[in-house]
Design a protein around this motif. Structure first.
Motif, PDB file in Angstrom:
ATOM      1  N   LEU A  33      -1.810  48.915  83.216  1.00  0.00           N
ATOM      2  CA  LEU A  33      -1.023  47.800  82.461  1.00  0.00           C
ATOM      3  C   LEU A  33      -0.243  47.594  84.488  1.00  0.00           C
ATOM      4  CD1 LEU A  33       0.719  48.520  79.575  1.00  0.00           C
ATOM      5  CD2 LEU A  33      -1.072  47.287  79.159  1.00  0.00           C
ATOM      6  N   VAL A  34       0.106  48.669  84.863  1.00  0.00           N
ATOM      7  CA  VAL A  34       0.902  48.037  86.420  1.00  0.00           C
ATOM      8  C   VAL A  34      -0.503  47.626  87.336  1.00  0.00           C
ATOM      9  CG1 VAL A  34       2.230  48.830  88.053  1.00  0.00           C
ATOM     10  CG2 VAL A  34       2.924  49.712  85.485  1.00  0.00           C
ATOM     11  N   SER A  35      -0.946  48.314  86.945  1.00  0.00           N
ATOM     12  CA  SER A  35      -2.584  48.314  88.159  1.00  0.00           C
ATOM     13  C   SER A  35      -3.777  48.401  87.797  1.00  0.00           C
ATOM     14  CB  SER A  35      -2.210  48.969  89.446  1.00  0.00           C
ATOM     15  OG  SER A  35      -3.269  48.717  90.045  1.00  0.00           O
ATOM     16  N   ASP A  36      -4.211  47.523  87.259  1.00  0.00           N
ATOM     17  CA  ASP A  36      -5.882  47.258  87.101  1.00  0.00           C
ATOM     18  C   ASP A  36      -7.332  48.319  88.110  1.00  0.00           C
ATOM     19  OD1 ASP A  36      -5.236  45.292  85.236  1.00  0.00           O
ATOM     20  OD2 ASP A  36      -5.767  43.257  86.664  1.00  0.00           O
ATOM     21  N   SER A  37      -6.152  48.742  89.296  1.00  0.00           N
ATOM     22  CA  SER A  37      -7.513  50.148  89.191  1.00  0.00           C
ATOM     23  C   SER A  37      -6.983  51.204  88.718  1.00  0.00           C
ATOM     24  CB  SER A  37      -6.591  49.906  91.077  1.00  0.00           C
ATOM     25  OG  SER A  37      -5.175  49.867  91.358  1.00  0.00           O
ATOM     26  N   PHE A  38      -6.230  51.332  87.762  1.00  0.00           N
ATOM     27  CA  PHE A  38      -6.430  52.568  87.335  1.00  0.00           C
ATOM     28  C   PHE A  38      -7.267  52.749  86.030  1.00  0.00           C
ATOM     29  CE2 PHE A  38      -4.634  55.798  84.843  1.00  0.00           C
ATOM     30  CZ  PHE A  38      -4.461  56.923  85.472  1.00  0.00           C
ATOM     31  N   PRO A  39      -8.327  53.323  86.034  1.00  0.00           N
ATOM     32  CA  PRO A  39      -9.224  53.432  85.197  1.00  0.00           C
ATOM     33  C   PRO A  39      -8.894  53.482  83.878  1.00  0.00           C
ATOM     34  CG  PRO A  39      -9.076  55.292  86.238  1.00  0.00           C
ATOM     35  CD  PRO A  39      -7.792  54.496  86.842  1.00  0.00           C
ATOM     36  N   VAL A  40      -7.489  54.483  83.084  1.00  0.00           N
ATOM     37  CA  VAL A  40      -7.516  54.600  82.222  1.00  0.00           C
ATOM     38  C   VAL A  40      -6.471  53.292  81.478  1.00  0.00           C
ATOM     39  CG1 VAL A  40      -6.414  55.948  80.327  1.00  0.00           C
ATOM     40  CG2 VAL A  40      -7.128  56.955  82.647  1.00  0.00           C
ATOM     41  N   ASP A  41      -7.369  53.109  80.476  1.00  0.00           N
ATOM     42  CA  ASP A  41      -6.441  52.029  80.033  1.00  0.00           C
ATOM     43  C   ASP A  41      -6.221  51.958  78.174  1.00  0.00           C
ATOM     44  OD1 ASP A  41      -9.274  51.071  78.877  1.00  0.00           O
ATOM     45  OD2 ASP A  41     -10.197  50.062  79.507  1.00  0.00           O
ATOM     46  N   ALA A  42      -6.332  51.225  77.507  1.00  0.00           N
ATOM     47  CA  ALA A  42      -5.388  51.420  76.512  1.00  0.00           C
ATOM     48  C   ALA A  42      -7.029  51.933  75.065  1.00  0.00           C
ATOM     49  CB  ALA A  42      -4.873  50.696  74.971  1.00  0.00           C
ATOM     50  N   MET A  43      -8.097  51.357  75.143  1.00  0.00           N
ATOM     51  CA  MET A  43      -9.446  51.303  74.495  1.00  0.00           C
ATOM     52  C   MET A  43      -9.858  53.185  75.140  1.00  0.00           C
ATOM     53  SD  MET A  43      -9.967  49.612  72.931  1.00  0.00           S
ATOM     54  CE  MET A  43     -11.428  50.049  72.025  1.00  0.00           C
ATOM     55  N   MET A  44      -9.974  53.894  76.071  1.00  0.00           N
ATOM     56  CA  MET A  44     -10.664  54.291  76.949  1.00  0.00           C
ATOM     57  C   MET A  44      -8.841  55.749  75.922  1.00  0.00           C
ATOM     58  SD  MET A  44     -10.588  55.729  80.597  1.00  0.00           S
ATOM     59  CE  MET A  44     -11.367  57.771  81.175  1.00  0.00           C
ATOM     60  N   ALA A  45      -8.112  55.575  76.134  1.00  0.00           N
ATOM     61  CA  ALA A  45      -7.046  56.204  75.280  1.00  0.00           C
ATOM     62  C   ALA A  45      -7.203  56.592  73.685  1.00  0.00           C
ATOM     63  CB  ALA A  45      -5.519  55.981  75.628  1.00  0.00           C
ATOM     64  N   VAL A  46      -7.379  55.340  73.090  1.00  0.00           N
ATOM     65  CA  VAL A  46      -7.932  55.771  72.022  1.00  0.00           C
ATOM     66  C   VAL A  46      -9.121  57.030  71.796  1.00  0.00           C
ATOM     67  CG1 VAL A  46      -8.795  54.679  70.055  1.00  0.00           C
ATOM     68  CG2 VAL A  46      -6.648  54.176  71.954  1.00  0.00           C
ATOM     69  N   ARG A  47     -10.820  56.423  72.774  1.00  0.00           N
ATOM     70  CA  ARG A  47     -11.625  56.901  73.251  1.00  0.00           C
ATOM     71  C   ARG A  47     -11.090  58.006  72.713  1.00  0.00           C
ATOM     72  NH1 ARG A  47     -13.942  52.550  75.366  1.00  0.00           N
ATOM     73  NH2 ARG A  47     -13.374  53.691  77.387  1.00  0.00           N
ATOM     74  N   THR A  48     -10.716  58.500  73.890  1.00  0.00           N
ATOM     75  CA  THR A  48     -10.694  59.923  74.363  1.00  0.00           C
ATOM     76  C   THR A  48      -9.389  60.815  72.869  1.00  0.00           C
ATOM     77  OG1 THR A  48      -9.852  59.507  76.588  1.00  0.00           O
ATOM     78  CG2 THR A  48      -8.850  61.510  75.900  1.00  0.00           C
ATOM     79  N   MET A  49      -8.693  60.232  72.650  1.00  0.00           N
ATOM     80  CA  MET A  49      -7.426  60.867  71.487  1.00  0.00           C
ATOM     81  C   MET A  49      -8.388  61.353  70.260  1.00  0.00           C
ATOM     82  SD  MET A  49      -4.638  59.049  71.258  1.00  0.00           S
ATOM     83  CE  MET A  49      -4.225  57.826  70.842  1.00  0.00           C
ATOM     84  N   ALA A  50     -10.301  59.719  69.823  1.00  0.00           N
ATOM     85  CA  ALA A  50     -10.551  60.076  69.419  1.00  0.00           C
ATOM     86  C   ALA A  50     -11.555  61.685  68.931  1.00  0.00           C
ATOM     87  CB  ALA A  50     -12.093  59.157  68.434  1.00  0.00           C
ATOM     88  N   ASN A  51     -11.928  61.820  70.694  1.00  0.00           N
ATOM     89  CA  ASN A  51     -13.237  62.413  70.855  1.00  0.00           C
ATOM     90  C   ASN A  51     -12.848  64.345  70.667  1.00  0.00           C
ATOM     91  OD1 ASN A  51     -15.436  60.876  71.207  1.00  0.00           O
ATOM     92  ND2 ASN A  51     -14.824  60.926  73.334  1.00  0.00           N
ATOM     93  N   GLY A  52     -11.386  63.677  70.659  1.00  0.00           N
ATOM     94  CA  GLY A  52     -10.398  65.470  70.853  1.00  0.00           C
ATOM     95  C   GLY A  52     -10.468  65.134  69.013  1.00  0.00           C
TER      96      GLY A  52
END
Length: 310
Positions: A33-52
């Protein structure tokens, strides 16, 4: 964002009462949210949780809890608790100590910390609360004691007799422990080695065949004796067929797993007859401990069935 600011915000949201899970979730996507250069966005976090969560192994947790509840309803946990309470219940802190002892033995029976916590806790937490113990104390007591039984397997005494320094540890930490050389080896069957991909972090495997894991068929003696002779004969015949089929299937699966381990570059060795004889001699005292725990009659019957199956 600096590391200091990151932790400052984390403790701030934690202080204002946001649940811990929410804190971690928010801090996961905050850098994006602070910087777009950081790769982990909300969608990626959700996918990671689902895969876990998409793990077959996790299915064992609710089933272990269900098994614990069934055993509790059957009265096993209550009988264990009453037994220990009879001897130490009149001592200072006797009932909490009885809870710990119950968890210890119940965990050894069930082999599961969640099952032990669910079964023993459902009965003893309300009891200790009624006796005046603080509810937070009773919950913490059962939560900690629930994991005691499964970290005291009988094979520890055997490995100590062989000169090793066995260390019980969480299964999820074994892979990293081998990878980082924090532990020298692990005692596991082929199936666990393959399912957890331990062959990626171990170079050698020694086949000791020191643990028998039978698939037992149980039936009520009273029900069996009450059946007609022809039904008894049919059950006996079907049991023999099932035994042979189970052994053939297990042998085939074990051969496949062993080949999978070898295919990943693990050097597999077998224990020589001379070394096996020496191992049996050294672990004899540990065997006597097991015999005392389960009773000599049961131990001898099991040993005879094991020898006949070889």
């Amino acid at each position: 964002m600096s590391v200091g600011a990151f932790f400052l915000i984390f403790f701030a949201v934690l202080f204002f009462g946001l649940p811990i899970a929410g804190c971690f979730g928010f801090m996961t996507i905050l850098p994006n949210l602070v910087s777009d250069s950081f790769p982990v966005d909300a969608m990626m976090a959700v996918r990671t949780m689902a895969n876990g969560l998409n793990s077959f192994t996790l299915l064992a947790i609710p089933l272990f809890v269900l098994a614990g509840i069934i055993m509790a309803r059957g009265g096993i946990s209550e009988k264990l608790f009453n037994f220990f309470a009879y001897f130490i219940g009149n001592k200072t802190a006797g009932y909490p100590c009885a809870v710990v002892a119950t968890c210890l033995f119940y965990g050894a029976i069930s082999g599961s910390a969640p099952a032990t916590t669910a079964a023993v806790g459902s009965m003893t937490i309300p009891l200790l609360t009624r006796l005046g113990y603080d509810k937070k104390f009773t919950v913490a007591l059962v939560a900690i004691a629930g994991g005691l039984g499964v970290i005291i397997p009988p094979s520890i005494a055997a490995w100590e007799a062989l000169g090793a320094a066995p260390t019980p540890m969480d299964w999820g930490e074994v892979y990293v422990g081998l990878q980082q050389k924090m532990i020298d080896g692990v005692e596991q069957p082929y199936f666990s080695i393959c399912s957890s991909k331990l062959y990626e972090v171990q170079d050698y495997m020694l086949e000791t065949n020191h643990i028998a894991q039978p698939a037992a068929l149980f039936m009520s003696e009273k029900v069996y004796q009450g059946l007609p002779a022809e039904i008894q004969a049919l059950i006996d015949d079907c049991s023999e067929i099932a035994t042979q089929k189970t052994r053939e299937t297990t042998d085939s699966m074990m051969a496949d797993r062993l080949q999978e381990i070898k295919d990943h570059g693990v050097e597999v060795s077998q224990v020589t007859p001379e070394l096996l004889a020496e191992m049996r001699e050294r672990v004899a005292p540990a065997t006597e401990l097991i015999k005392q725990d389960v009773g000599e009659e049961f131990f001898n019957a099991y040993a005879a069935a094991r020898d006949a199956a070889r």
